[in-house]
Design a protein around this motif. Structure first.
Motif, PDB file in Angstrom:
ATOM      1  N   PHE A 168       0.838  -1.198   0.000  1.00  0.00           N
ATOM      2  CA  PHE A 168       0.000   0.000   0.000  1.00  0.00           C
ATOM      3  C   PHE A 168       0.873   1.248   0.000  1.00  0.00           C
ATOM      4  CE2 PHE A 168      -2.338   3.415   2.088  1.00  0.00           C
ATOM      5  CZ  PHE A 168      -3.561   3.361   1.443  1.00  0.00           C
ATOM      6  N   GLY A 169       0.536   2.224  -0.830  1.00  0.00           N
ATOM      7  CA  GLY A 169       1.242   3.500  -0.853  1.00  0.00           C
ATOM      8  C   GLY A 169       2.072   3.686  -2.101  1.00  0.00           C
ATOM      9  N   THR A 170       2.789   4.814  -2.131  1.00  0.00           N
ATOM     10  CA  THR A 170       3.563   5.166  -3.319  1.00  0.00           C
ATOM     11  C   THR A 170       5.043   5.406  -3.053  1.00  0.00           C
ATOM     12  OG1 THR A 170       3.160   7.527  -3.023  1.00  0.00           O
ATOM     13  CG2 THR A 170       1.578   6.308  -4.380  1.00  0.00           C
ATOM     14  N   GLN A 182       5.402   9.623 -11.795  1.00  0.00           N
ATOM     15  CA  GLN A 182       4.022   9.795 -12.239  1.00  0.00           C
ATOM     16  C   GLN A 182       3.378   8.436 -12.525  1.00  0.00           C
ATOM     17  OE1 GLN A 182       3.661  13.257 -14.501  1.00  0.00           O
ATOM     18  NE2 GLN A 182       1.653  12.776 -15.308  1.00  0.00           N
ATOM     19  N   PHE A 183       4.111   7.529 -13.202  1.00  0.00           N
ATOM     20  CA  PHE A 183       3.584   6.192 -13.472  1.00  0.00           C
ATOM     21  C   PHE A 183       3.386   5.395 -12.185  1.00  0.00           C
ATOM     22  CE2 PHE A 183       5.176   6.824 -17.878  1.00  0.00           C
ATOM     23  CZ  PHE A 183       3.970   6.600 -18.528  1.00  0.00           C
ATOM     24  N   LEU A 184       4.325   5.503 -11.256  1.00  0.00           N
ATOM     25  CA  LEU A 184       4.227   4.813  -9.972  1.00  0.00           C
ATOM     26  C   LEU A 184       2.988   5.267  -9.204  1.00  0.00           C
ATOM     27  CD1 LEU A 184       5.691   3.041  -7.726  1.00  0.00           C
ATOM     28  CD2 LEU A 184       6.561   5.225  -6.907  1.00  0.00           C
ATOM     29  N   VAL A 185       2.797   6.586  -9.126  1.00  0.00           N
ATOM     30  CA  VAL A 185       1.660   7.149  -8.394  1.00  0.00           C
ATOM     31  C   VAL A 185       0.345   6.750  -9.060  1.00  0.00           C
ATOM     32  CG1 VAL A 185       0.525   9.312  -7.785  1.00  0.00           C
ATOM     33  CG2 VAL A 185       2.971   9.043  -7.393  1.00  0.00           C
ATOM     34  N   GLY A 204      -0.311   4.167 -10.920  1.00  0.00           N
ATOM     35  CA  GLY A 204      -0.553   2.744 -10.701  1.00  0.00           C
ATOM     36  C   GLY A 204      -1.061   2.444  -9.301  1.00  0.00           C
ATOM     37  N   ALA A 205      -0.468   3.081  -8.304  1.00  0.00           N
ATOM     38  CA  ALA A 205      -0.890   2.858  -6.912  1.00  0.00           C
ATOM     39  C   ALA A 205      -2.311   3.368  -6.686  1.00  0.00           C
ATOM     40  CB  ALA A 205       0.074   3.537  -5.951  1.00  0.00           C
ATOM     41  N   LEU A 206      -2.615   4.553  -7.210  1.00  0.00           N
ATOM     42  CA  LEU A 206      -3.966   5.092  -7.047  1.00  0.00           C
ATOM     43  C   LEU A 206      -4.991   4.178  -7.714  1.00  0.00           C
ATOM     44  CD1 LEU A 206      -3.327   8.902  -7.636  1.00  0.00           C
ATOM     45  CD2 LEU A 206      -3.981   7.804  -5.487  1.00  0.00           C
ATOM     46  N   GLN A 207      -4.680   3.703  -8.912  1.00  0.00           N
ATOM     47  CA  GLN A 207      -5.600   2.819  -9.626  1.00  0.00           C
ATOM     48  C   GLN A 207      -5.774   1.497  -8.882  1.00  0.00           C
ATOM     49  OE1 GLN A 207      -7.440   3.728 -12.259  1.00  0.00           O
ATOM     50  NE2 GLN A 207      -8.481   1.773 -12.002  1.00  0.00           N
ATOM     51  N   GLN A 208      -4.677   0.957  -8.366  1.00  0.00           N
ATOM     52  CA  GLN A 208      -4.745  -0.323  -7.652  1.00  0.00           C
ATOM     53  C   GLN A 208      -5.619  -0.229  -6.408  1.00  0.00           C
ATOM     54  OE1 GLN A 208      -0.981  -1.829  -6.217  1.00  0.00           O
ATOM     55  NE2 GLN A 208      -1.932  -3.526  -5.150  1.00  0.00           N
ATOM     56  N   TRP A 209      -5.403   0.805  -5.603  1.00  0.00           N
ATOM     57  CA  TRP A 209      -6.069   0.875  -4.312  1.00  0.00           C
ATOM     58  C   TRP A 209      -7.411   1.577  -4.332  1.00  0.00           C
ATOM     59  CZ3 TRP A 209      -4.544  -2.467  -0.991  1.00  0.00           C
ATOM     60  CH2 TRP A 209      -3.237  -2.937  -1.034  1.00  0.00           C
ATOM     61  N   LEU A 210      -7.651   2.457  -5.301  1.00  0.00           N
ATOM     62  CA  LEU A 210      -8.901   3.224  -5.298  1.00  0.00           C
ATOM     63  C   LEU A 210      -9.692   3.116  -6.596  1.00  0.00           C
ATOM     64  CD1 LEU A 210      -7.552   6.424  -3.527  1.00  0.00           C
ATOM     65  CD2 LEU A 210      -8.720   4.466  -2.506  1.00  0.00           C
ATOM     66  N   GLY A 211      -9.265   2.248  -7.500  1.00  0.00           N
ATOM     67  CA  GLY A 211      -9.907   2.121  -8.800  1.00  0.00           C
ATOM     68  C   GLY A 211     -11.363   1.716  -8.746  1.00  0.00           C
ATOM     69  N   ASP A 212     -11.818   1.117  -7.654  1.00  0.00           N
ATOM     70  CA  ASP A 212     -13.227   0.746  -7.532  1.00  0.00           C
ATOM     71  C   ASP A 212     -14.093   1.910  -7.045  1.00  0.00           C
ATOM     72  OD1 ASP A 212     -11.945   0.636  -5.059  1.00  0.00           O
ATOM     73  OD2 ASP A 212     -13.308  -0.888  -4.269  1.00  0.00           O
ATOM     74  N   LEU A 213     -13.462   3.005  -6.604  1.00  0.00           N
ATOM     75  CA  LEU A 213     -14.204   4.173  -6.108  1.00  0.00           C
ATOM     76  C   LEU A 213     -14.149   5.367  -7.059  1.00  0.00           C
ATOM     77  CD1 LEU A 213     -12.999   4.146  -2.395  1.00  0.00           C
ATOM     78  CD2 LEU A 213     -15.179   3.312  -3.295  1.00  0.00           C
ATOM     79  N   VAL A 214     -13.023   5.504  -7.758  1.00  0.00           N
ATOM     80  CA  VAL A 214     -12.828   6.674  -8.624  1.00  0.00           C
ATOM     81  C   VAL A 214     -12.187   6.271  -9.948  1.00  0.00           C
ATOM     82  CG1 VAL A 214     -12.604   8.320  -6.719  1.00  0.00           C
ATOM     83  CG2 VAL A 214     -10.588   7.218  -7.601  1.00  0.00           C
ATOM     84  N   LYS A 215     -12.424   7.105 -10.954  1.00  0.00           N
ATOM     85  CA  LYS A 215     -11.746   6.964 -12.239  1.00  0.00           C
ATOM     86  C   LYS A 215     -10.796   8.144 -12.352  1.00  0.00           C
ATOM     87  CE  LYS A 215     -12.427   7.095 -17.184  1.00  0.00           C
ATOM     88  NZ  LYS A 215     -13.382   7.385 -18.250  1.00  0.00           N
ATOM     89  N   THR A 248      -8.526  10.733 -14.161  1.00  0.00           N
ATOM     90  CA  THR A 248      -8.510  11.311 -15.502  1.00  0.00           C
ATOM     91  C   THR A 248      -7.282  12.168 -15.758  1.00  0.00           C
ATOM     92  OG1 THR A 248      -9.854  13.181 -14.743  1.00  0.00           O
ATOM     93  CG2 THR A 248     -11.031  11.276 -15.670  1.00  0.00           C
ATOM     94  N   GLY A 249      -6.523  12.485 -14.728  1.00  0.00           N
ATOM     95  CA  GLY A 249      -5.320  13.284 -14.898  1.00  0.00           C
ATOM     96  C   GLY A 249      -4.474  13.258 -13.644  1.00  0.00           C
ATOM     97  N   LEU A 250      -3.171  13.389 -13.845  1.00  0.00           N
ATOM     98  CA  LEU A 250      -2.237  13.360 -12.717  1.00  0.00           C
ATOM     99  C   LEU A 250      -0.985  14.129 -13.093  1.00  0.00           C
ATOM    100  CD1 LEU A 250      -1.362  12.024  -9.949  1.00  0.00           C
ATOM    101  CD2 LEU A 250      -0.244  10.319 -11.361  1.00  0.00           C
ATOM    102  N   GLN A 251      -0.556  14.988 -12.185  1.00  0.00           N
ATOM    103  CA  GLN A 251       0.692  15.722 -12.390  1.00  0.00           C
ATOM    104  C   GLN A 251       1.458  15.730 -11.080  1.00  0.00           C
ATOM    105  OE1 GLN A 251       0.266  19.615 -14.084  1.00  0.00           O
ATOM    106  NE2 GLN A 251       2.376  20.159 -13.666  1.00  0.00           N
ATOM    107  N   VAL A 252       2.741  15.373 -11.136  1.00  0.00           N
ATOM    108  CA  VAL A 252       3.614  15.361  -9.962  1.00  0.00           C
ATOM    109  C   VAL A 252       4.726  16.368 -10.195  1.00  0.00           C
ATOM    110  CG1 VAL A 252       5.135  13.979  -8.520  1.00  0.00           C
ATOM    111  CG2 VAL A 252       3.132  12.918  -9.564  1.00  0.00           C
ATOM    112  N   ASP A 253       4.875  17.328  -9.276  1.00  0.00           N
ATOM    113  CA  ASP A 253       5.931  18.325  -9.357  1.00  0.00           C
ATOM    114  C   ASP A 253       6.757  18.288  -8.086  1.00  0.00           C
ATOM    115  OD1 ASP A 253       5.198  19.566 -11.875  1.00  0.00           O
ATOM    116  OD2 ASP A 253       3.468  20.387 -10.817  1.00  0.00           O
ATOM    117  N   SER A 254       8.071  18.377  -8.259  1.00  0.00           N
ATOM    118  CA  SER A 254       8.987  18.443  -7.134  1.00  0.00           C
ATOM    119  C   SER A 254       9.824  19.701  -7.290  1.00  0.00           C
ATOM    120  CB  SER A 254       9.889  17.208  -7.106  1.00  0.00           C
ATOM    121  OG  SER A 254      10.816  17.324  -6.065  1.00  0.00           O
TER     122      SER A 254
END
Length: 119
Positions: free
Chosen positions: A45-47, A66-69, A71-82, A84-90
């Motif tokens: 669980f987690g990223t 971005q791919f790691l995050v 994938g983790a979001l889809q794995q753990w929350l894919g049954d609750l949300v779809k 549609t976009g993701l951006q990671v900035d450091s």
């Protein structure tokens, strides 16, 4: 109703609750900022996103993260949300994640920003 995240108390001194979309947002934040291995019975669980705070920045790292995050979001929350976009900035010692998603139960489109800074 679900428990609020982070755990806290409401004005009456009871455990704070989170309703609907706020609960979904709390779940996303938990996935984003929990490191794999941190949860005893869910070792994957987690990223590990918090580690990005101490890593050298570059386009390769940003893309991999971005791919790691995603994938983790889809794995753990894919049954609750779809998602549609993701951006990671450091930047400096701060990680900002912007997530666009649709809550499947209500079909509501939401954009949320999550930020964590290093010590």
């Amino acid at each position: 109703m679900q428990l609020g995240y982070p755990y806290g108390f409401d004005a009456q001194g009871r455990t704070a609750q989170a309703l609907g979309d706020d609960h979904i947002r709390d779940l996303i934040e938990q996935v984003l900022f929990t490191s794999p291995g941190e949860r005893l019975n869910r070792p994957t669980f987690g990223t590990g996103l918090a580690q990005l705070l101490f890593a050298p920045t570059g386009p390769e790292l940003a893309t991999a993260t971005q791919f790691l995050v995603q994938g983790a979001l889809q794995q753990w929350l894919g049954d609750l949300v779809k998602f549609t976009g993701l951006q990671v900035d450091s930047s400096d010692s701060t990680v900002t994640v912007t997530v666009q998603y649709v809550v499947l139960a209500t079909q509501r489109q939401i954009s949320a920003e999550f930020t964590r800074g290093g010590a």
